[in-house]
Design a protein around this motif. Sequence first.
Motif, PDB file in Angstrom:
ATOM      1  N   ARG A   1       0.841  -1.203   0.000  1.00 12.28           N
ATOM      2  CA  ARG A   1       0.000   0.000   0.000  1.00 12.28           C
ATOM      3  C   ARG A   1       0.873   1.250   0.000  1.00 12.28           C
ATOM      4  N   LEU A   2       0.314   2.314  -0.572  1.00 10.97           N
ATOM      5  CA  LEU A   2       0.909   3.643  -0.516  1.00 10.97           C
ATOM      6  C   LEU A   2      -0.104   4.603   0.107  1.00 10.97           C
ATOM      7  N   TYR A   3       0.393   5.452   1.015  1.00  7.42           N
ATOM      8  CA  TYR A   3      -0.453   6.458   1.651  1.00  7.42           C
ATOM      9  C   TYR A   3       0.237   7.822   1.598  1.00  7.42           C
ATOM     10  N   ASN A   4      -0.571   8.864   1.487  1.00 10.07           N
ATOM     11  CA  ASN A   4      -0.092  10.215   1.778  1.00 10.07           C
ATOM     12  C   ASN A   4      -0.154  10.452   3.275  1.00 10.07           C
ATOM     13  N   VAL A   5       0.864  11.118   3.814  1.00  8.73           N
ATOM     14  CA  VAL A   5       0.813  11.577   5.202  1.00  8.73           C
ATOM     15  C   VAL A   5       1.038  13.083   5.179  1.00  8.73           C
ATOM     16  N   GLY A   6      -0.030  13.820   5.354  1.00 12.62           N
ATOM     17  CA  GLY A   6       0.026  15.276   5.342  1.00 12.62           C
ATOM     18  C   GLY A   6      -0.971  15.838   6.336  1.00 12.62           C
ATOM     19  N   SER A   7      -1.208  17.127   6.229  1.00 11.11           N
ATOM     20  CA  SER A   7      -2.154  17.769   7.136  1.00 11.11           C
ATOM     21  C   SER A   7      -3.479  18.082   6.465  1.00 11.11           C
ATOM     22  N   ASP A   8      -3.502  18.008   5.117  1.00  7.75           N
ATOM     23  CA  ASP A   8      -4.678  18.400   4.337  1.00  7.75           C
ATOM     24  C   ASP A   8      -5.031  19.862   4.576  1.00  7.75           C
ATOM     25  N   ARG A   9      -3.987  20.663   4.907  1.00  8.22           N
ATOM     26  CA  ARG A   9      -4.202  22.098   5.146  1.00  8.22           C
ATOM     27  C   ARG A   9      -3.055  22.880   4.499  1.00  8.22           C
ATOM     28  N   PRO A  10      -3.072  23.090   3.196  1.00  8.54           N
ATOM     29  CA  PRO A  10      -1.989  23.869   2.582  1.00  8.54           C
ATOM     30  C   PRO A  10      -1.891  25.257   3.207  1.00  8.54           C
ATOM     31  N   VAL A  11      -0.650  25.691   3.433  1.00  5.77           N
ATOM     32  CA  VAL A  11      -0.395  26.971   4.086  1.00  5.77           C
ATOM     33  C   VAL A  11       0.496  27.807   3.171  1.00  5.77           C
ATOM     34  N   ASP A  12       0.161  29.078   3.009  1.00  8.75           N
ATOM     35  CA  ASP A  12       1.031  29.976   2.256  1.00  8.75           C
ATOM     36  C   ASP A  12       2.385  30.078   2.949  1.00  8.75           C
ATOM     37  N   LEU A  13       3.450  30.025   2.170  1.00  3.53           N
ATOM     38  CA  LEU A  13       4.783  30.097   2.750  1.00  3.53           C
ATOM     39  C   LEU A  13       4.971  31.378   3.551  1.00  3.53           C
ATOM     40  N   MET A  14       4.423  32.486   3.083  1.00  3.90           N
ATOM     41  CA  MET A  14       4.567  33.737   3.827  1.00  3.90           C
ATOM     42  C   MET A  14       3.806  33.697   5.147  1.00  3.90           C
ATOM     43  N   ARG A  15       2.708  32.981   5.197  1.00  3.39           N
ATOM     44  CA  ARG A  15       1.999  32.789   6.473  1.00  3.39           C
ATOM     45  C   ARG A  15       2.901  32.049   7.461  1.00  3.39           C
ATOM     46  N   TYR A  16       3.595  31.056   6.982  1.00  5.25           N
ATOM     47  CA  TYR A  16       4.564  30.289   7.781  1.00  5.25           C
ATOM     48  C   TYR A  16       5.643  31.210   8.343  1.00  5.25           C
ATOM     49  N   VAL A  17       6.170  32.089   7.481  1.00  5.92           N
ATOM     50  CA  VAL A  17       7.217  33.030   7.907  1.00  5.92           C
ATOM     51  C   VAL A  17       6.667  33.999   8.946  1.00  5.92           C
ATOM     52  N   ARG A  18       5.466  34.512   8.727  1.00  8.55           N
ATOM     53  CA  ARG A  18       4.890  35.476   9.681  1.00  8.55           C
ATOM     54  C   ARG A  18       4.633  34.820  11.045  1.00  8.55           C
ATOM     55  N   LEU A  19       4.220  33.567  11.037  1.00  8.86           N
ATOM     56  CA  LEU A  19       4.037  32.860  12.304  1.00  8.86           C
ATOM     57  C   LEU A  19       5.368  32.709  13.036  1.00  8.86           C
ATOM     58  N   LEU A  20       6.416  32.401  12.292  1.00  6.29           N
ATOM     59  CA  LEU A  20       7.730  32.266  12.907  1.00  6.29           C
ATOM     60  C   LEU A  20       8.185  33.590  13.506  1.00  6.29           C
ATOM     61  N   GLU A  21       7.980  34.683  12.789  1.00  9.35           N
ATOM     62  CA  GLU A  21       8.312  36.005  13.331  1.00  9.35           C
ATOM     63  C   GLU A  21       7.539  36.264  14.628  1.00  9.35           C
ATOM     64  N   GLU A  22       6.267  35.944  14.614  1.00 12.94           N
ATOM     65  CA  GLU A  22       5.414  36.173  15.780  1.00 12.94           C
ATOM     66  C   GLU A  22       5.902  35.386  16.992  1.00 12.94           C
ATOM     67  N   LYS A  23       6.219  34.115  16.789  1.00 15.21           N
ATOM     68  CA  LYS A  23       6.627  33.263  17.906  1.00 15.21           C
ATOM     69  C   LYS A  23       8.027  33.626  18.400  1.00 15.21           C
ATOM     70  N   LEU A  24       8.908  34.079  17.494  1.00 12.88           N
ATOM     71  CA  LEU A  24      10.248  34.507  17.902  1.00 12.88           C
ATOM     72  C   LEU A  24      10.250  35.918  18.494  1.00 12.88           C
ATOM     73  N   GLY A  25       9.230  36.708  18.170  1.00 10.50           N
ATOM     74  CA  GLY A  25       9.203  38.103  18.599  1.00 10.50           C
ATOM     75  C   GLY A  25      10.201  38.952  17.846  1.00 10.50           C
ATOM     76  N   LEU A  26      10.500  38.563  16.610  1.00  9.54           N
ATOM     77  CA  LEU A  26      11.481  39.265  15.784  1.00  9.54           C
ATOM     78  C   LEU A  26      10.930  39.420  14.372  1.00  9.54           C
ATOM     79  N   THR A  27      11.511  40.366  13.635  1.00 12.16           N
ATOM     80  CA  THR A  27      11.093  40.601  12.255  1.00 12.16           C
ATOM     81  C   THR A  27      12.158  40.091  11.302  1.00 12.16           C
ATOM     82  N   ALA A  28      11.729  39.385  10.297  1.00  7.10           N
ATOM     83  CA  ALA A  28      12.661  38.816   9.326  1.00  7.10           C
ATOM     84  C   ALA A  28      12.999  39.831   8.237  1.00  7.10           C
TER      85      ALA A  28
END
Length: 341
Positions: A259-286
């Motif tokens: 068998r073959l399966y996909n293992v993902g989240s089924d929730r595509p995220v914009d890469l910039m959203r990912y970056v903004r979350l990282l900035e938020e959690k670090l408390g710094l601006t990229a």
Amino acid sequence: MSPVLVTGSAGFIGNHVALALLRQGVPVVGLDNLTPYYDVALKEARLARLRAFPGFTEARIDLANREAVAALFGAHRFTRVVHLAAQAGVRYSLEHPAAYIDSNLVGFANLLEGCRAAATGHLVYASTSSVYGANTNMPFSPHAGADHPLTLYAATKRANELMAHSYSHLFRIPVTGVRLFTVYGPWGRPDMALFKFAEAIVQGRPIDVYGEGRMQRDFTYVDDVVTAILGLLDRPPVPDAAWSGDRPDPASSGVAPYRLYNVGSDRPVDLMRYVRLLEEKLGLTADIRLLPIQPGDVPATWADIDDLARDVGYAPATPVEVGVERFVDWFRTYQAGRQPA
């Protein structure tokens, strides 16, 4: 209880899987040769988490060493194997193709031979979402074709899928492949986006965001991946009894316990959203440099996980906001020189 062989036990995902098994009281033989593709000190720190358990046995072996792999299988006769060792990285394959041939093709063939000789009851191995390559029909489905990979890395993992199917058919080895979608989280790889971005941001260096920041990824938290793998490990596949011989399903074969399966989240995220979350959690601006998409990259990924949900009740439980925060908590501790659990 016989041990489970986990290859790549010093790697990101393999270490998490081995740790989860050990915490369940399952003995583990962890195979890894600690290649210097990235900081070996990080790999050693991961291994230290496993060495704390009496049920852990370390096997520092190169999978490309046929004799050593055969001897390991001869000594343990593994009934279950989780294969997560590989030469990873899409971009690295552009400059170091031999590393992928040795590890991902020769090494995988040696592993399959070990499973054949030991009559292993179930092999679960890691493939990648990169096998979908030139496909643009999303969400990516394991029931669709995946015959146009765009990098050597992806081609070697697609080759693994085909090699595994042939061994499953010829030697009746139950085999499950998991196509992993952009795994992230604590103890991650320094060559992956989240780790690279975090290091650069805290050091005041610019980060390179490819695809002009318009790419999307199905980011999958590592704990959700572990849940999927362990759920599948306890569920060896069987041949598709309903197969008529006409156009076999790419995800299930019809003649093999495969068998073959996909293992993902089924929730595509914009890469910039990912970056903004990282900035938020670090408390710094990229300091962001927007660059064109790189050779071999695809603009978006999105996993169809319906089969996994149906067969093992898989339901990814970690939204990206939580996952990035957990990574940052670990990252700060690790960078400070302490050893988090």
